[in-house]
Design an enzyme around this catalytic site. Structure first.
Site, PDB file in Angstrom:
ATOM      1  N   GLU A 177      36.551  38.749  41.369  1.00 60.58           N
ATOM      2  CA  GLU A 177      37.675  38.524  40.451  1.00 60.58           C
ATOM      3  C   GLU A 177      38.180  39.901  40.053  1.00 60.58           C
ATOM      4  OE1 GLU A 177      39.297  36.008  39.560  1.00 60.58           O
ATOM      5  OE2 GLU A 177      37.995  34.447  40.350  1.00 60.58           O
ATOM      6  N   LYS A 192      23.945  42.841  35.782  1.00 57.59           N
ATOM      7  CA  LYS A 192      24.229  44.193  35.297  1.00 57.59           C
ATOM      8  C   LYS A 192      25.545  44.181  34.525  1.00 57.59           C
ATOM      9  CE  LYS A 192      26.711  47.678  36.591  1.00 57.59           C
ATOM     10  NZ  LYS A 192      27.030  48.302  35.303  1.00 57.59           N
ATOM     11  N   CYS A 239      42.667  40.693  32.329  1.00 58.13           N
ATOM     12  CA  CYS A 239      43.234  40.667  33.681  1.00 58.13           C
ATOM     13  C   CYS A 239      44.424  39.719  33.734  1.00 58.13           C
ATOM     14  CB  CYS A 239      42.175  40.344  34.726  1.00 58.13           C
ATOM     15  SG  CYS A 239      41.071  39.060  34.245  1.00 58.13           S
ATOM     16  N   GLU A 269      48.526  47.857  37.747  1.00 60.39           N
ATOM     17  CA  GLU A 269      47.819  47.336  36.572  1.00 60.39           C
ATOM     18  C   GLU A 269      47.518  48.480  35.603  1.00 60.39           C
ATOM     19  OE1 GLU A 269      43.762  45.831  36.949  1.00 60.39           O
ATOM     20  OE2 GLU A 269      44.387  44.050  35.846  1.00 60.39           O
TER      21      GLU A 269
HETATM   22  P1  ADP Z   1      36.386  49.178  34.996  1.00 53.39           P
HETATM   23  O1  ADP Z   1      37.231  50.291  35.467  1.00 53.39           O
HETATM   24  O2  ADP Z   1      37.049  48.175  34.196  1.00 53.39           O
HETATM   25  O3  ADP Z   1      35.115  49.631  34.382  1.00 53.39           O
HETATM   26  P2  ADP Z   1      34.991  48.602  37.389  1.00 53.39           P
HETATM   27  O4  ADP Z   1      35.439  47.760  38.500  1.00 53.39           O
HETATM   28  O5  ADP Z   1      34.768  50.048  37.676  1.00 53.39           O
HETATM   29  O6  ADP Z   1      36.058  48.367  36.280  1.00 53.39           O
HETATM   30  O7  ADP Z   1      33.672  48.024  36.723  1.00 53.39           O
HETATM   31  C1  ADP Z   1      33.310  46.662  36.714  1.00 53.39           C
HETATM   32  C2  ADP Z   1      31.821  46.563  36.920  1.00 53.39           C
HETATM   33  O8  ADP Z   1      31.514  47.088  38.205  1.00 53.39           O
HETATM   34  C3  ADP Z   1      30.993  47.392  35.936  1.00 53.39           C
HETATM   35  O9  ADP Z   1      29.806  46.689  35.626  1.00 53.39           O
HETATM   36  C4  ADP Z   1      30.675  48.636  36.713  1.00 53.39           C
HETATM   37  O10 ADP Z   1      29.502  49.284  36.296  1.00 53.39           O
HETATM   38  C5  ADP Z   1      30.493  48.076  38.106  1.00 53.39           C
HETATM   39  N1  ADP Z   1      30.680  49.060  39.182  1.00 53.39           N
HETATM   40  C6  ADP Z   1      31.396  50.207  39.162  1.00 53.39           C
HETATM   41  N2  ADP Z   1      31.306  50.851  40.330  1.00 53.39           N
HETATM   42  C7  ADP Z   1      30.498  50.109  41.129  1.00 53.39           C
HETATM   43  C8  ADP Z   1      30.014  50.236  42.468  1.00 53.39           C
HETATM   44  N3  ADP Z   1      30.330  51.268  43.231  1.00 53.39           N
HETATM   45  N4  ADP Z   1      29.227  49.256  42.955  1.00 53.39           N
HETATM   46  C9  ADP Z   1      28.912  48.182  42.215  1.00 53.39           C
HETATM   47  N5  ADP Z   1      29.317  48.011  40.942  1.00 53.39           N
HETATM   48  C10 ADP Z   1      30.105  48.953  40.399  1.00 53.39           C
END
Ligand code: ADP
Length: 525
Positions: A273, A198, A307, A409
């Site tokens: 990560e 995803k 990062c 960050e």
């Molecule tokens: P950013 O703020 O950089 O988007 P995230 O950590 O929110 O960082 O997003 C990184 C990835 O994690 C994306 O693919 C996002 O869709 C996914 N993501 C966000 N929330 C969730 C969740 N609750 N469970 C699993 N994956 C998630």
């Protein structure tokens, strides 16, 4: 990083007037069991160009847990055949994938700049990283080394081999839209796993391109499955799916914690990560021009959205003034603009949430923290900037180590200069954050370089180079809140995507008890 719906936030705010050509927007699909399919709900979300929000890059399936279930079923169906395909054969397909990535690199580069905003050169680098990762990791198809070792008893053979983990869920961020998916996908495949991937909702096209190339390379149906959509729905459905034995996640520390908790509930393997607050230490004997160059590149490359970005510059008081003067001069000379323009140094940030977050930190730095704003600090909204998410490269100086801008960050084009009196103090400041990804020192003194190398508790360290620029054949990852002890890239990534199986072969023809069951006889010849 903020966790709201990014694809929506990309279009929110005032800069969302649309061009007339909506009908021409391309529609993309999920890839499940070797077929390109719409989401079961039929709903879509838009991928928007952050340099010009009138430009819709494409429409992608707004998937739900139903699509995740279908993808997991496909991965399950393909697993036995794929894991029993000899690893050198799996490698052959991956080498072919590498060739396709090289062939179409230019097109992927343009797509990436359009959906993510980074300048063309960096987008090309992102794809090159995927190519390097593919070739390097495919080479493991003829290694995947285990080991043999003597057994305690005669006529007994002992060895250890790698076995695939099983079905893997890969959840990736938007800042390296092809490199990071490749870092997870290629090792997962070479080890014999099947996957559901995803991509981040802001950058699904680059992962689509990667998966499309996997299809062309001949990876069998069901081995790689792509499901696009939001983190809270698709990501959470993957994280909670019992059949996904492993979740590999790159993103924010806050989301990583949610992912880790869900995996812990069901005893799934979880590899994380996450964030960084990386420091460059500049000593009084450093080549200051070189250090400034490294700081500008590390702080403002990818608009600070790495990062490993150099978001703290810890500078010895003896060269502080000189360093700051040159840093500000260099920063002011950076050209902000659309990443597709080859003259641009710094592209837009990813979306409206990012703008709000970064501008919020700039306010905190000026008002609450009381650091000195040496340059930048504004969102650019006029002329060519009117329809994008542009922020001036920003330098804070005279900061204290405990200020929020020096601790948290920001993930944008903002860096903070902190004075220090000695190497010991600089190292203490550099280590004094919750993250532990990357750090660097500029010095001409080999003793100081080794001292810092020894004392910095980070996963990556550079001497006389910036905090960014990891190479695919070395392990990548960090300590403390950056990760959970795993390393991607290198051969170390194989330890994430395979599990050890210890095998004992007794060819004595009689019952031989192991030492733990047979203490006395173990001492006799
Ligand atoms: P950013 O703020 O950089 O988007 P995230 O950590 O929110 O960082 O997003 C990184 C990835 O994690 C994306 O693919 C996002 O869709 C996914 N993501 C966000 N929330 C969730 C969740 N609750 N469970 C699993 N994956 C998630």
């Amino acid at each position: 990083m903020a966790q709201a719906k990014k694809a929506l936030s990309k279009t929110s705010g005032k800069n969302n007037s649309r061009p007339a050509s909506r009908a021409a927007v391309k529609t993309y699909q999920n890839y499940i069991n070797g077929e390109w399919v719409a989401s079961q709900s039929g709903e879509m979300f838009e991928n928007i160009n952050p340099a010009d929000t009138r430009d819709i890059v494409g429409r992608f399936p707004l998937s739900t847990s139903d699509d995740v279930n279908a993808a997991v079923n496909a991965a399950q169906g393909a697993f036995d055949r794929w894991r029993n395909t000899p690893a050198p054969k799996r490698a052959e397909i991956l080498f072919h994938l590498g060739e396709i990535l090289i062939r179409d690199k230019e097109r992927y580069t343009a797509d990436m700049t359009r959906e993510m905003g980074k300048v063309l050169k960096e987008a090309g680098g992102d794809i090159q990283e995927a190519i390097d990762c593919t070739y390097y990791t495919a080479g493991e198809g003829r290694r995947l080394h285990g080991f043999t070792t003597p057994a305690e008893m005669r006529d007994k053979f002992a060895m250890c081999v790698r076995q695939p983990v099983g079905l893997c869920g890969l959840i990736t961020p938007w800042n390296f839209p092809m490199a990071i998916p490749s870092w997870k996908l290629i090792p997962a495949l070479i080890c014999g796993n099947t996957v559901v991937i995803k991509p981040a909702e802001d950058t699904p096209l680059s992962t689509y391109n990667l998966v499309k190339a996997c299809e062309e390379a001949g990876i069998p149906p069901g081995v790689v499955n792509l499901v696009t959509g939001y983190g809270e729905s698709v990501g959470a459905a993957m994280t909670n799916h019992n059949a996904l034995r492993l979740i590999s996640f790159t993103g924010s520390t806050a989301t990583g914690r949610v992912v880790a908790s869900a995996c812990a509930e069901r005893n799934a393997i979880c590899s994380l990560e996450m964030g960084g607050k990386n420091a460059i230490i500049v000593m009084d004997d450093a080549d200051v021009d070189l250090a400034v160059e490294g700081a500008v590149w590390g702080a403002f490359g990818t608009s600070g959205q790495r990062c490993t970005a150099s978001s703290r510059l810890i500078v010895h008081k003896k060269v502080y003034k000189q360093f700051v003067t040159k840093l500000v001069e260099n920063t002011k000379s950076l050209r902000v603009g659309n990443g597709a323009d080859p003259k641009t140094d710094v592209g837009p940030v990813i979306n409206n949430d990012a703008v709000e977050k970064i501008m919020g930190y700039i306010r905190i730095g000026r008002n609450d923290d009381g650091a000195k704003l040496a340059c930048g600090g504004k969102r650019l909204t006029r002329g060519d900037y009117a329809n994008g998410y542009f922020i001036e490269p920003t330098v804070f100086t005279d900061a204290a180590p405990d200020m929020r801008i020096a601790q948290e960050e920001i993930f944008g084009p903002v860096t903070t200069v902190i004075p220090a009196n000695s190497l010991e103090e600089a190292v203490e400041i550099a280590n004094g954050v919750r993250y532990g990804l990357s750090a660097a020192i500029y010095t001409r003194d080999v003793n100081r370089a080794f001292r810092a190398m020894n004392e910095m508790y980070t996963g990556i360290f550079y001497v006389n180079a910036s905090t960014i620029g990891a190479e695919v054949h070395l392990p990548f990852g960090g300590t403390k809140a950056t990760g959970n002890g795993h390393r991607e890239a290198g051969t170390q990534v194989l330890d994430i995507f395979s599990e050890w199986k210890s095998i004992y072969v007794d060819f004595s023809g009689k019952l031989q008890r192991a030492q733990i069951d047979n203490v006395e006889s173990s001492h006799s010849a």
